[in-house]
Design a protein around this motif. Sequence first.
Motif, PDB file in Angstrom:
ATOM      1  N   ARG A 115      26.867  46.424  18.462  1.00 46.98           N
ATOM      2  CA  ARG A 115      26.525  47.624  17.706  1.00 46.98           C
ATOM      3  C   ARG A 115      27.803  48.165  17.092  1.00 46.98           C
ATOM      4  N   LEU A 116      27.837  48.288  15.773  1.00 45.90           N
ATOM      5  CA  LEU A 116      29.057  48.686  15.075  1.00 45.90           C
ATOM      6  C   LEU A 116      29.613  50.023  15.559  1.00 45.90           C
ATOM      7  N   PRO A 117      28.815  51.091  15.679  1.00 43.43           N
ATOM      8  CA  PRO A 117      29.396  52.367  16.127  1.00 43.43           C
ATOM      9  C   PRO A 117      30.040  52.272  17.509  1.00 43.43           C
ATOM     10  N   ILE A 118      29.436  51.485  18.400  1.00 44.69           N
ATOM     11  CA  ILE A 118      30.000  51.331  19.745  1.00 44.69           C
ATOM     12  C   ILE A 118      31.344  50.634  19.675  1.00 44.69           C
ATOM     13  N   LYS A 119      31.430  49.573  18.896  1.00 40.25           N
ATOM     14  CA  LYS A 119      32.691  48.836  18.791  1.00 40.25           C
ATOM     15  C   LYS A 119      33.763  49.688  18.108  1.00 40.25           C
ATOM     16  N   GLN A 120      33.380  50.463  17.110  1.00 40.59           N
ATOM     17  CA  GLN A 120      34.351  51.326  16.457  1.00 40.59           C
ATOM     18  C   GLN A 120      34.927  52.340  17.440  1.00 40.59           C
ATOM     19  N   GLN A 121      34.075  52.930  18.263  1.00 38.50           N
ATOM     20  CA  GLN A 121      34.540  53.892  19.251  1.00 38.50           C
ATOM     21  C   GLN A 121      35.421  53.220  20.306  1.00 38.50           C
ATOM     22  N   LEU A 122      34.979  52.045  20.780  1.00 33.74           N
ATOM     23  CA  LEU A 122      35.757  51.329  21.791  1.00 33.74           C
ATOM     24  C   LEU A 122      37.161  51.005  21.292  1.00 33.74           C
ATOM     25  N   PHE A 123      37.265  50.514  20.071  1.00 32.43           N
ATOM     26  CA  PHE A 123      38.586  50.104  19.592  1.00 32.43           C
ATOM     27  C   PHE A 123      39.461  51.288  19.205  1.00 32.43           C
ATOM     28  N   ALA A 124      38.874  52.414  18.903  1.00 34.84           N
ATOM     29  CA  ALA A 124      39.684  53.618  18.724  1.00 34.84           C
ATOM     30  C   ALA A 124      40.355  53.978  20.047  1.00 34.84           C
ATOM     31  N   GLU A 125      39.597  53.869  21.144  1.00 31.38           N
ATOM     32  CA  GLU A 125      40.151  54.167  22.468  1.00 31.38           C
ATOM     33  C   GLU A 125      41.106  53.073  22.933  1.00 31.38           C
ATOM     34  N   ILE A 126      40.739  51.829  22.697  1.00 33.70           N
ATOM     35  CA  ILE A 126      41.598  50.706  23.092  1.00 33.70           C
ATOM     36  C   ILE A 126      42.931  50.768  22.356  1.00 33.70           C
ATOM     37  N   GLY A 127      42.870  51.005  21.044  1.00 30.94           N
ATOM     38  CA  GLY A 127      44.083  51.039  20.240  1.00 30.94           C
ATOM     39  C   GLY A 127      45.045  52.127  20.661  1.00 30.94           C
ATOM     40  N   ALA A 128      44.500  53.233  21.151  1.00 34.34           N
ATOM     41  CA  ALA A 128      45.351  54.340  21.578  1.00 34.34           C
ATOM     42  C   ALA A 128      46.041  54.069  22.899  1.00 34.34           C
ATOM     43  N   ALA A 129      45.489  53.161  23.718  1.00 29.36           N
ATOM     44  CA  ALA A 129      46.001  52.950  25.066  1.00 29.36           C
ATOM     45  C   ALA A 129      46.701  51.614  25.274  1.00 29.36           C
ATOM     46  N   ALA A 130      46.375  50.609  24.473  1.00 33.49           N
ATOM     47  CA  ALA A 130      46.950  49.272  24.675  1.00 33.49           C
ATOM     48  C   ALA A 130      48.389  49.213  24.178  1.00 33.49           C
ATOM     49  N   PRO A 131      49.190  48.285  24.697  1.00 31.68           N
ATOM     50  CA  PRO A 131      50.566  48.130  24.219  1.00 31.68           C
ATOM     51  C   PRO A 131      50.617  47.857  22.719  1.00 31.68           C
ATOM     52  N   ALA A 132      51.714  48.228  22.117  1.00 29.92           N
ATOM     53  CA  ALA A 132      51.847  48.118  20.662  1.00 29.92           C
ATOM     54  C   ALA A 132      51.820  46.679  20.173  1.00 29.92           C
ATOM     55  N   ASN A 133      52.103  45.720  21.066  1.00 33.94           N
ATOM     56  CA  ASN A 133      52.106  44.313  20.650  1.00 33.94           C
ATOM     57  C   ASN A 133      50.881  43.548  21.147  1.00 33.94           C
ATOM     58  N   ALA A 134      49.902  44.231  21.713  1.00 33.91           N
ATOM     59  CA  ALA A 134      48.721  43.553  22.245  1.00 33.91           C
ATOM     60  C   ALA A 134      47.775  43.140  21.123  1.00 33.91           C
ATOM     61  N   VAL A 135      47.202  41.955  21.257  1.00 36.57           N
ATOM     62  CA  VAL A 135      46.139  41.516  20.361  1.00 36.57           C
ATOM     63  C   VAL A 135      44.848  42.203  20.791  1.00 36.57           C
ATOM     64  N   LEU A 136      44.144  42.787  19.833  1.00 33.36           N
ATOM     65  CA  LEU A 136      42.888  43.470  20.108  1.00 33.36           C
ATOM     66  C   LEU A 136      41.757  42.633  19.510  1.00 33.36           C
ATOM     67  N   ALA A 137      41.020  41.940  20.363  1.00 30.18           N
ATOM     68  CA  ALA A 137      40.018  40.979  19.897  1.00 30.18           C
ATOM     69  C   ALA A 137      38.627  41.395  20.329  1.00 30.18           C
ATOM     70  N   THR A 138      37.665  41.121  19.481  1.00 33.87           N
ATOM     71  CA  THR A 138      36.262  41.319  19.819  1.00 33.87           C
ATOM     72  C   THR A 138      35.557  39.976  19.867  1.00 33.87           C
ATOM     73  N   SER A 139      34.658  39.818  20.820  1.00 32.45           N
ATOM     74  CA  SER A 139      33.859  38.598  20.925  1.00 32.45           C
ATOM     75  C   SER A 139      32.642  38.632  20.011  1.00 32.45           C
ATOM     76  N   SER A 140      32.575  39.618  19.153  1.00 28.34           N
ATOM     77  CA  SER A 140      31.415  39.787  18.272  1.00 28.34           C
ATOM     78  C   SER A 140      31.022  38.486  17.588  1.00 28.34           C
ATOM     79  N   SER A 141      29.718  38.258  17.493  1.00 32.51           N
ATOM     80  CA  SER A 141      29.209  37.063  16.830  1.00 32.51           C
ATOM     81  C   SER A 141      28.719  37.343  15.417  1.00 32.51           C
ATOM     82  N   SER A 142      28.820  38.608  14.973  1.00 35.60           N
ATOM     83  CA  SER A 142      28.312  38.911  13.635  1.00 35.60           C
ATOM     84  C   SER A 142      29.063  40.045  12.941  1.00 35.60           C
ATOM     85  N   ILE A 143      29.676  40.946  13.696  1.00 38.62           N
ATOM     86  CA  ILE A 143      30.357  42.099  13.115  1.00 38.62           C
ATOM     87  C   ILE A 143      31.817  41.743  12.872  1.00 38.62           C
ATOM     88  N   THR A 144      32.312  42.014  11.675  1.00 41.11           N
ATOM     89  CA  THR A 144      33.679  41.657  11.329  1.00 41.11           C
ATOM     90  C   THR A 144      34.659  42.733  11.773  1.00 41.11           C
TER      91      THR A 144
END
Length: 297
Positions: free
Chosen positions: A76-105
Motif C-alpha cells: 500500500r503506497l501510503p503505508i510505505k511512504q509513512q514507513l520510509f519517512a520514519e526509516i529515513g529519519a532514523a537509519a544511518p546516513a549511509n544505509a541502503v533503504l530497500a523495499t521488497s515491493s513487487s509493484s510500487i516503485t
Amino acid sequence: MTPTPTLAIVGAGVIGISWARLAREHGWTVTITDPRPDLADIVTAEFGDDEKVRATDDLADAVRDADIVQENGPERLPIKQQLFAEIGAAAPANAVLATSSSSITSSEIGVDLDADVAARLLVGHPFNPPELMPLVEVLPGERTAPATTDRAVELYRALDREPVVIRRELPGFVANRLQAAISREARYLVQEGVVSPADLDTILQNSLGLRWATIGLFEGNVLGGGPGGIAQLLAGVGAQTGGIEPGVPATDPASMRRLVDAVEETYGSGEEVYETLARRRDRRTRAVLAALAAVDG
C-alpha cells in the motif's frame, strides 16, 4: 563492506522472515521489527536464542545500526511512504533503504521524502522465498543516487543473490510481468478446457521450467535455431508461433470461482496443505540449485 553487515527487517511476514534466515545463514546480524503483538514469539520460534537476531517493536531502534533496511510491509503506497519517512529519519546516513515491493516503485514512495532519504531509497524485489530464489530485481528511482544502487548490488551479492538492475521503472518490473503473461495464458487454457491445472503444471515443469532453470529465454532462442542462431529460429518456426494470438481469460466471478475450484481440487488449500507444498517446493528448489552449483563448480 563491514565484516558483519547488519540487516534491518521491517515486516515479519513470510518474506521478511525469509530475508532474515538468509542473512543469518551468511553470518549477518539481523534486527526484526513489526507492530504485531506476537513478534517476539515468531522470532524465537524461528531463531531460538540466536544472539545475532533481535526483535523490537520500535522501528527507529530496529534501523539505527543497519547497513541495509529491507522493508516488507503491506503493498500500500501510503503505508510505505509513512514507513520510509520514519526509516529515513532514523537509519544511518549511509544505509541502503530497500523495499521488497513487487509493484510500487521507489519514485512513488519517495516523491515527498527529503532528498537525502530519497537518494538512499530503491526497490530490492525478491522472488519468494528470498532465502532460496537467487533473483533480486534492483530498481533505482528517479532520485536514487548511483552509489546507492552500487551498494545495494554489493550487499545482495554478499548474500549470494543474483541482483539485476532494472533500467526503467514500470509496473510489475520484469519477473512479475513475465509471470503474469504466462499466468494469463495458463488461466485461459484451463478455462477453455484445453488442459487441466495438474497437466498444465506438468507441461511447464517438463519443458519451459526445466529449460529455464538451466538457460535463459534468449539463449534458448540461439540454441533453438541451431548453427543459424536466433535469426534462423525467427525465420523458421518462430515465424509461425510468433503469430499466435494470446488467449484472454475470463475474469467474471463465476469463471474465477470455477478456476479456483479446479486448482483447489487438484492441490487442496489450508494451512496443512500450504506447509506440505512449501516443504516440497523448498526441498526440490534446493536440489536444483545444488545440482547447478555442482555442475558449474
